[in-house]
Motif scaffolding. Structure first.
Motif, PDB file in Angstrom:
ATOM      1  N   LEU A  36       0.811  -1.216   0.000  1.00 28.43           N
ATOM      2  CA  LEU A  36       0.000   0.000   0.000  1.00 28.43           C
ATOM      3  C   LEU A  36       0.845   1.267   0.000  1.00 28.43           C
ATOM      4  O   LEU A  36       0.382   2.327  -0.459  1.00 28.43           O
ATOM      5  CB  LEU A  36      -0.921   0.011   1.227  1.00 28.43           C
ATOM      6  CG  LEU A  36      -2.092  -0.966   1.218  1.00 28.43           C
ATOM      7  CD1 LEU A  36      -2.804  -0.938   2.565  1.00 28.43           C
ATOM      8  CD2 LEU A  36      -3.081  -0.617   0.103  1.00 28.43           C
ATOM      9  N   ALA A  37       2.070   1.189   0.517  1.00 25.25           N
ATOM     10  CA  ALA A  37       2.902   2.385   0.681  1.00 25.25           C
ATOM     11  C   ALA A  37       3.080   3.188  -0.609  1.00 25.25           C
ATOM     12  O   ALA A  37       2.933   4.416  -0.596  1.00 25.25           O
ATOM     13  CB  ALA A  37       4.247   1.998   1.274  1.00 25.25           C
ATOM     14  N   PRO A  38       3.373   2.552  -1.755  1.00 25.89           N
ATOM     15  CA  PRO A  38       3.526   3.351  -2.978  1.00 25.89           C
ATOM     16  C   PRO A  38       2.238   4.022  -3.430  1.00 25.89           C
ATOM     17  O   PRO A  38       2.274   4.941  -4.247  1.00 25.89           O
ATOM     18  CB  PRO A  38       3.991   2.308  -4.014  1.00 25.89           C
ATOM     19  CG  PRO A  38       4.543   1.182  -3.217  1.00 25.89           C
ATOM     20  CD  PRO A  38       3.711   1.134  -1.983  1.00 25.89           C
ATOM     21  N   PHE A  39       1.113   3.546  -2.911  1.00 23.77           N
ATOM     22  CA  PHE A  39      -0.181   4.118  -3.287  1.00 23.77           C
ATOM     23  C   PHE A  39      -0.826   4.838  -2.101  1.00 23.77           C
ATOM     24  O   PHE A  39      -2.046   4.939  -2.010  1.00 23.77           O
ATOM     25  CB  PHE A  39      -1.108   3.008  -3.788  1.00 23.77           C
ATOM     26  CG  PHE A  39      -0.506   2.151  -4.866  1.00 23.77           C
ATOM     27  CD1 PHE A  39      -0.462   2.591  -6.181  1.00 23.77           C
ATOM     28  CD2 PHE A  39       0.051   0.919  -4.553  1.00 23.77           C
ATOM     29  CE1 PHE A  39       0.112   1.807  -7.166  1.00 23.77           C
ATOM     30  CE2 PHE A  39       0.615   0.128  -5.539  1.00 23.77           C
ATOM     31  CZ  PHE A  39       0.651   0.573  -6.848  1.00 23.77           C
ATOM     32  N   ALA A  40       0.031   5.339  -1.205  1.00 26.21           N
ATOM     33  CA  ALA A  40      -0.473   5.971   0.020  1.00 26.21           C
ATOM     34  C   ALA A  40      -1.414   7.122  -0.285  1.00 26.21           C
ATOM     35  O   ALA A  40      -2.375   7.371   0.446  1.00 26.21           O
ATOM     36  CB  ALA A  40       0.700   6.453   0.871  1.00 26.21           C
ATOM     37  N   GLY A  41      -1.166   7.819  -1.375  1.00 23.60           N
ATOM     38  CA  GLY A  41      -2.022   8.947  -1.726  1.00 23.60           C
ATOM     39  C   GLY A  41      -3.457   8.551  -1.978  1.00 23.60           C
ATOM     40  O   GLY A  41      -4.374   9.372  -1.801  1.00 23.60           O
ATOM     41  N   SER A  42      -3.681   7.301  -2.362  1.00 21.57           N
ATOM     42  CA  SER A  42      -5.051   6.858  -2.656  1.00 21.57           C
ATOM     43  C   SER A  42      -5.904   6.798  -1.396  1.00 21.57           C
ATOM     44  O   SER A  42      -7.132   6.819  -1.480  1.00 21.57           O
ATOM     45  CB  SER A  42      -5.029   5.486  -3.334  1.00 21.57           C
ATOM     46  OG  SER A  42      -4.527   4.485  -2.449  1.00 21.57           O
ATOM     47  N   THR A  43      -5.275   6.739  -0.228  1.00 25.31           N
ATOM     48  CA  THR A  43      -6.052   6.740   1.012  1.00 25.31           C
ATOM     49  C   THR A  43      -6.604   8.129   1.324  1.00 25.31           C
ATOM     50  O   THR A  43      -7.434   8.279   2.223  1.00 25.31           O
ATOM     51  CB  THR A  43      -5.197   6.261   2.209  1.00 25.31           C
ATOM     52  OG1 THR A  43      -4.133   7.198   2.425  1.00 25.31           O
ATOM     53  CG2 THR A  43      -4.612   4.883   1.941  1.00 25.31           C
ATOM     54  N   LEU A  44      -6.142   9.134   0.591  1.00 24.55           N
ATOM     55  CA  LEU A  44      -6.565  10.516   0.827  1.00 24.55           C
ATOM     56  C   LEU A  44      -7.514  11.022  -0.254  1.00 24.55           C
ATOM     57  O   LEU A  44      -7.650  12.225  -0.458  1.00 24.55           O
ATOM     58  CB  LEU A  44      -5.333  11.436   0.898  1.00 24.55           C
ATOM     59  CG  LEU A  44      -4.262  11.043   1.916  1.00 24.55           C
ATOM     60  CD1 LEU A  44      -3.054  11.958   1.792  1.00 24.55           C
ATOM     61  CD2 LEU A  44      -4.822  11.089   3.328  1.00 24.55           C
ATOM     62  N   LYS A  45      -8.184  10.123  -0.928  1.00 20.08           N
ATOM     63  CA  LYS A  45      -9.053  10.519  -2.040  1.00 20.08           C
ATOM     64  C   LYS A  45     -10.438  10.956  -1.591  1.00 20.08           C
ATOM     65  O   LYS A  45     -11.179  11.567  -2.372  1.00 20.08           O
ATOM     66  CB  LYS A  45      -9.192   9.348  -3.019  1.00 20.08           C
ATOM     67  CG  LYS A  45      -9.843   8.107  -2.403  1.00 20.08           C
ATOM     68  CD  LYS A  45      -9.812   6.931  -3.351  1.00 20.08           C
ATOM     69  CE  LYS A  45     -10.412   5.682  -2.693  1.00 20.08           C
ATOM     70  NZ  LYS A  45     -10.342   4.494  -3.572  1.00 20.08           N
TER      71      LYS A  45
END
Length: 496
Positions: A36-45
């Motif tokens: 998930l770390a490389p896609f951490a920004g997706s948790t802020l959508k």
């Protein structure tokens, strides 16, 4: 050595098995976190992440629990409670420490913990490799709810709650009283704590299905536990108001059909989840599992809630495997943890058991190191679809003032930046009484006169809209001028 002695593992063997399972679960959580770390920004959508953090920051600054709405002008002064205050505090502390990187890291950690406890409880009945593999699948299926909001903190809690209660039921024991402390934590984190009452009821029905009325003392303990659950949930800054606010949403309000996460399951958009449901139902119908009527009702309930509101995807995919794992293990010994316990350990398992402390320590060091490295390598930020950063910079530079009519997805960022909203994501308690229906109607065919009426009613001084807001043509027709536009946001000002 008699037959019983031959099949009962020694204490040392049991300790090694526990260590092996712990390492498997720890690695599962670490792999998910790393993935998930490389896609951490997706948790802020999610647009609600903005105001959730802001509410927590304001609480830490003021140390008071709000009772009226301080963030909008349309419902200013109306009753509103921060019923998920503790989850909001968690988010705000993470933000204070590490900015949005800190928030994303906290959410990923909560997801990792969910994976750990899920794999751990599944491995109580299933061999570790099967439990971990199944957990990976489940973690993938519930990925749509991985957003920076308080509900993520309750995922480990609902897993523990369900697994422990149904294990107590399977073993015909009373529910452990320490769970009551867990539900108090749950109640202060997120509104879904009322699900604990429902899960307890189904676990109690499972006990009843197993023993009938033959053990009245045991049944009395389950009844007492069930009655205490809502009582201890009153240990909340808002007391019974938190329960009443949650039940109001559960019964539905006018905003529910208009918000994506509250809409029914949509097969074309959730094809992987549909395939998983069909496979699970096919397996239940064709296998030899004897799960009993209480568990069957539980499965029907979780599936119904998920199909009604897609935000509850985790109820079916996380909880049902935990509940039926014991029957799977009994019907299919090759998958059973008890059979695995009596098997000869392979080389990998021997390594896990022998180097347990080293592996745990190394994993902890690697996770911390990776977190620090990623934090220094790049900065994550909420989605530009919800931040309106360019538009807000324009509004600040040009000193735009007065009431703003904003698109729903920009409500959160306005709250965060201290600008009173027309509407935002707190529709569980606010923006009701016909407001949401009227707002939705302004963007429909023939909505221009309704929009014009809203502009006059609320003395709108400017509008902040998403680039795809259906009201944009009406603003043009009403003589409003486009003052700013980018790929995500548009600002309109009155023509005069």
């Amino acid at each position: 050595m008699n037959q019983v002695e031959a099949i009962v593992p020694t204490t040392s063997r049991l300790e090694d098995a526990q260590r092996i399972k712990l390492v498997f679960c720890l690695f599962a959580a670490s792999i998910i976190a790393a993935g998930l770390a490389p896609f951490a920004g997706s948790t802020l959508k999610d647009p609600d992440s903005w105001w959730q953090v802001k509410v927590g920051l304001d609480f830490l600054a003021n140390r008071t629990f709000p009772t009226v709405d301080p963030y909008s002008y349309t419902f200013a002064g109306h009753p509103w409670i921060a019923k998920e205050w503790l989850g909001q505090v968690f988010l705000s502390v993470a933000y204070s420490i590490g900015g949005w990187n800190g928030v994303a890291a906290l959410i990923i950690a909560a997801i990792g913990l969910t994976v750990f406890v899920t794999a751990w409880f599944l491995s109580a009945w299933l061999r570790p490799i099967v439990a971990v593999a199944l957990t990976f699948i489940l973690a993938f299926l519930i990925a749509p709810i991985y957003t920076a909001r308080p509900h993520v903190f309750t995922l480990p809690i609902i897993v523990i709650w369900t697994a422990v209660l149904f294990r107590a039921s399977a073993e015909e024991r009373a529910p452990p009283w320490w769970l009551l402390a867990l539900v108090v934590l749950w109640a202060n984190l997120h509104a879904t704590f009322t699900l604990s009452f429902v899960i307890t009821a189904f676990a109690g029905l499972d006990v009843l299905a197993r023993i009938g009325l033959s053990k009245p003392a045991l049944l009395a303990k389950w009844v007492a536990f069930g009655l205490l659950c809502p009582l201890v949930c009153l240990i909340h800054p808002y007391g019974v108001q938190a329960i009443l606010a949650t039940l109001t949403v559960a019964h539905g309000n006018e905003a529910v059909p208009l918000i994506l996460e509250w809409r029914p399951f949509n097969a074309p958009e959730q094809d992987m989840q549909e395939a998983a449901i069909l496979v699970a139902l096919f397996g239940l119908m064709t296998s030899r599992l004897r799960i009993g009527w209480a568990k069957a009702l539980f499965i029907v309930f979780t599936l119904h809630v998920y199909l009604s509101h897609q935000r509850f995807v985790y109820l079916f995919f996380l909880l049902v495997p935990l509940v039926v794992a014991v029957e799977v293990a009994r019907q299919y010994p090759a998958l059973s943890a008890s059979v695995w316990l009596n098997e000869k350990r392979d080389g990998l398992e021997k390594f896990f058991a022998g180097q347990f402390h080293l592996l745990c320590g190394a994993t902890a060091v690697l996770l911390v190191g990776a977190s620090l490295a990623l934090n220094n390598a790049y900065q994550v930020a909420p989605s530009p679809k919800t931040s309106a950063s360019g538009a807000l910079a324009f509004a600040r530079d040009h000193h735009l003032s007065g009431n703003v009519l904003n698109s729903y997805n920009f409500g959160g960022t306005l709250v965060f930046h201290g600008i009173k909203t027309y509407v935002d994501g707190r529709t569980d308690q606010l923006f009701l009484g016909g407001f949401m229906k009227a707002d939705d109607a302004t963007g429909q065919t023939g909505g221009k006169p309704l929009l014009e009426a809203q502009l006059k009613k609320y003395a709108i001084g400017w509008a902040l809209l998403t680039a795809d807001d259906t009201r944009i043509p009406f603003f043009n027709e009403l003589g409003w001028k486009r003052a700013y536009a980018d790929d995500y946001a548009v600002i309109y000002l009155p023509g005069a």
